[in-house]
Design an enzyme around this catalytic site. Structure first.
Site, mmCIF file in Angstrom:
data_model
loop_
_atom_site.group_PDB
_atom_site.id
_atom_site.type_symbol
_atom_site.label_atom_id
_atom_site.label_comp_id
_atom_site.label_asym_id
_atom_site.label_seq_id
_atom_site.Cartn_x
_atom_site.Cartn_y
_atom_site.Cartn_z
ATOM 1 N N ASP A 81 0.809 -1.226 -0.172
ATOM 2 C CA ASP A 81 0.004 -0.129 -0.084
ATOM 3 C C ASP A 81 0.797 1.465 -0.047
ATOM 4 O O ASP A 81 0.459 2.320 -0.746
ATOM 5 C CB ASP A 81 -1.025 0.307 1.198
ATOM 6 C CG ASP A 81 -2.338 -0.800 0.914
ATOM 7 O OD1 ASP A 81 -2.253 -1.482 -0.022
ATOM 8 O OD2 ASP A 81 -3.135 -0.431 1.709
ATOM 9 N N CYS A 122 1.133 -7.996 5.090
ATOM 10 C CA CYS A 122 0.602 -6.894 4.859
ATOM 11 C C CYS A 122 -0.916 -6.817 4.731
ATOM 12 O O CYS A 122 -1.905 -7.852 4.650
ATOM 13 C CB CYS A 122 1.281 -6.221 3.756
ATOM 14 S SG CYS A 122 3.155 -5.844 4.287
ATOM 15 N N ASP A 123 -1.556 -5.336 4.236
ATOM 16 C CA ASP A 123 -2.747 -4.929 4.482
ATOM 17 C C ASP A 123 -3.978 -6.075 4.027
ATOM 18 O O ASP A 123 -4.686 -6.333 4.906
ATOM 19 C CB ASP A 123 -2.851 -3.456 3.890
ATOM 20 C CG ASP A 123 -2.073 -2.441 4.565
ATOM 21 O OD1 ASP A 123 -0.988 -2.914 4.940
ATOM 22 O OD2 ASP A 123 -2.464 -1.503 4.477
ATOM 23 N N LYS A 124 -3.971 -5.988 2.780
ATOM 24 C CA LYS A 124 -5.257 -6.841 2.248
ATOM 25 C C LYS A 124 -4.899 -8.223 2.096
ATOM 26 O O LYS A 124 -5.834 -9.287 1.809
ATOM 27 C CB LYS A 124 -5.384 -6.311 0.975
ATOM 28 C CG LYS A 124 -5.658 -4.993 0.816
ATOM 29 C CD LYS A 124 -6.526 -4.105 1.748
ATOM 30 C CE LYS A 124 -6.177 -2.570 1.829
ATOM 31 N NZ LYS A 124 -5.076 -2.247 2.104
ATOM 32 N N CYS A 194 5.026 -2.219 8.205
ATOM 33 C CA CYS A 194 5.307 -0.669 8.976
ATOM 34 C C CYS A 194 5.067 -0.597 10.167
ATOM 35 O O CYS A 194 4.010 -1.270 10.831
ATOM 36 C CB CYS A 194 4.653 0.263 7.891
ATOM 37 S SG CYS A 194 5.291 0.194 6.313
ATOM 38 N N GLU A 445 -6.971 4.718 -0.455
ATOM 39 C CA GLU A 445 -6.639 5.272 0.713
ATOM 40 C C GLU A 445 -5.942 6.581 0.643
ATOM 41 O O GLU A 445 -5.463 7.176 -0.524
ATOM 42 C CB GLU A 445 -5.453 4.592 1.429
ATOM 43 C CG GLU A 445 -5.819 3.187 1.961
ATOM 44 C CD GLU A 445 -4.729 2.338 2.734
ATOM 45 O OE1 GLU A 445 -5.063 1.511 3.643
ATOM 46 O OE2 GLU A 445 -3.665 2.919 2.618
ATOM 47 N N SER A 471 -5.364 5.313 5.401
ATOM 48 C CA SER A 471 -4.296 4.446 6.087
ATOM 49 C C SER A 471 -4.571 4.452 7.390
ATOM 50 O O SER A 471 -4.757 5.200 7.955
ATOM 51 C CB SER A 471 -3.031 4.769 5.484
ATOM 52 O OG SER A 471 -2.084 4.300 6.063
#
Length: 555
Positions: A81, A122-124, A194, A445, A471
């Site tokens: 992202d 990570c995110d998704k 992160c 985002e 985000s």
């Protein structure tokens, strides 16, 4: 003993051709007589959170072999992202969640895996893999890649959100080029998701709270040897889950989602976690909605202020005792169902009974919270009839209630250009529309606009609302997921420059001070805009995706 689904491709005379293809890959007869365990790895060389997953995936495979299974490594895509932020590439981030879920389903069914270990970070990728596991419903366990350590600039700890805000500071000359380069080179010191309580770490912590990941999954740093050990343990534990046929449907229950949401509120997770929890619940056949989420948020206190809200990072949460220590505080307040099963083979209570809160600054005690209400709030009003979501714990006290003129933009690019040109004033409410699931498409985002405002010291005087999303690195009065979105005819599409908007986060309201009759007049004179540059599978996504208040699932 669980039945072997792999027998469908390995047993009997008629399966000789199938077996021959395994032998073509170097498998032995002995390996084919053991359970086939799919190890879904999101390793790639384009995502900092995934760059080390090749080694962790091999550690999982080692654990599977130790416990008597045959690991089979298969790949997963994953979007970074941060790299996709601020341009059209972000259109593909949230939609990639559906591709990942589809690929898990596809690979598991096509090859008759007996069980699965999911290795995202990570995110998704985390929610996408869990959604796929919920569909397939064979024994599954998740072990993530772990968080990045915080960077350092001088004596200060920094992370990606610091750098995004530094861009805004540079735009108005609060820092110079050398300072910006220093942030650039030192904010992200190595592999891992992160370092703040952004979306990736939110979901990795919530996977642990759901009971689908081992204790420590959410917080053990990526570079620690304990992370490799955790991966091996996950590989071994999947064999116990297979032996006893413990499936996602046994763990992903209504009560386990309530546990996860309680942890969400206490940690102050990313607003994206709401999208993902709703989508995972849908795949698991559990009914959740924004009303339930707001009800829990009104009861569960916020115990953590991690970056970008505070000075602490995930490594500090790890040293303080991690998710299990946080859950032990919530248990004291009666906010956690301790009887539920988990992938350890033990109950929530058994997992957390030895956990201790080792730092009551990082994890506040249940009787000394940052706030009596949770980190996330849902707002309703005429421009958000189906709700909007804000990270309440990231909003300064003076912005919890705010009224100001709308500054209306039909894309993120238009808004960021205006912000960088210094055209946004104290008291304004920036409105970014046509960035929702359909309108974006992909629900981008908005970290660049919010970080620019923060870097320009406007986060305590300017609010931002959007039918897109934010985000986890966003702070300030940033209200996203406005539903219905502009592209679906939501009233946000009919706002005009200068309309007064009233926001009251503590009472859960967001209203444009525009009469219903005026909105009706505008509906007859204003046209819903549609982007014409959408091609490929994203065009299919645009046709199928539902509203943010349902988790932006596909219909």
């Amino acid at each position: 003993m669980s039945s072997f689904k792999s027998e469908k491709v390995l047993k009997g005379i008629e399966r000789a051709p199938n077996r021959s293809l395994f032998y073509a890959m170097g498998y032995t007869k002995e390996e084919l007589e053991r359970p086939l365990i799919g190890v879904f790895s999101a390793y790639s060389e384009i995502v900092p959170g995934h760059i080390h997953l090749d080694k962790l995936s091999q550690a999982v495979c080692t654990g599977v072999r130790i416990a008597g299974g045959t690991p089979i490594l298969v790949p997963s895509i994953g979007v970074c992202d941060g790299i996709a932020m601020g341009h059209l590439g972000m259109r593909y981030s949230l939609p990639s969640r559906e591709l990942i879920a589809d690929s898990v389903e596809t690979m598991a069914y096509a090859h008759c895996f007996d069980a699965m270990v999911l290795v995202p970070n990570c995110d998704k990728i985390v929610p996408g893999m869990i959604m796929g596991a919920a569909r397939v419903n064979i024994p599954s366990i998740l072990v993530s890649g772990g968080p990045m350590l915080a960077g350092r600039k001088g004596d200060d700890e920094v992370s990606l959100s610091t750098l995004f805000e530094a861009v805004g500071a540079r735009k108005i000359n609060l820092i110079d080029d050398d300072d910006l380069e220093d942030y650039e080179k030192n904010s992200c010191p190595g592999c891992g998701s992160c370092a703040g309580m952004y979306t990736a770490n939110s979901m990795n912590c919530l996977s642990e709270a759901l009971g689908l990941a081992l204790p420590g999954n959410g917080t053990i740093p990526a570079v620690y040897s304990a992370r490799t050990s955790l991966a091996k343990k996950a590989g071994m534990e999947i064999m116990n889950l297979f032996k006893h046929n413990v499936r996602p449907s046994d763990i992903l229950t209504e009560k386990s989602f309530h546990n996860a949401l309680a942890v969400d509120m206490a940690l102050g997770c990313s607003t994206n976690s709401i999208l993902h929890i709703l989508a995972i619940a849908y795949e698991a056949g559990i009914t959740l909605n924004l009303e339930i989420i707001n009800e829990l948020s009104s009861k569960v206190p916020n115990l953590c202020h991690l970056a970008p809200v505070g000075k602490y990072h995930i490594e500090d949460l790890y040293r303080a005792g991690g998710v299990q220590a946080l859950m032990s505080e919530l248990i004291k307040g009666g906010h956690i169902d301790t009887t539920l099963p988990t992938v350890t083979g033990k109950s929530v209570e058994e997992n957390s009974k030895k956990a201790k809160n080792l730092n009551t600054e990082v994890i506040r005690s249940i009787d000394n919270p940052y706030s009596a209400t949770g980190g996330i709030a849902v707002l309703w009003g005429n421009i958000a009839k189906d709700g909007g979501v804000v990270k309440r714990s990231a909003v300064s006290e003076e912005m919890l209630k705010h009224e100001g003129p709308a500054r209306v933009f039909d894309s993120e690019e238009e808004a960021i250009e205006s912000i960088y040109k210094g055209q946004i004033n104290k008291g304004d409410i920036v409105v970014i529309r046509y960035e929702g699931p359909k309108g974006g498409p992909g629900m981008r985002e908005m970290l660049a606009p919010t970080s620019a405002l923060a870097g320009m010291n406007l986060d305590k005087s300017v609010a931002l609302i959007t039918d897109g999303r934010f985000s986890g690195a966003t702070r300030g009065a940033a209200i996203g997921h406005i539903s219905p979105e502009a592209a679906a005819g939501g009233l946000i599409a009919y706002l005009k420059e200068g309309d007064i908007i009233s926001i009251d986060i503590m009472s859960g309201s967001i209203e444009a001070l525009v009469s219903e009759s005026e909105f009706n007049i505008r509906k007859n004179s204003m046209t819903i805009k549609e982007k014409t540059d959408v091609k490929g599978w994203l065009a299919r996504y645009k046709k199928l995706v539902t509203s943010a208040n349902t988790g932006a699932i596909l219909n």
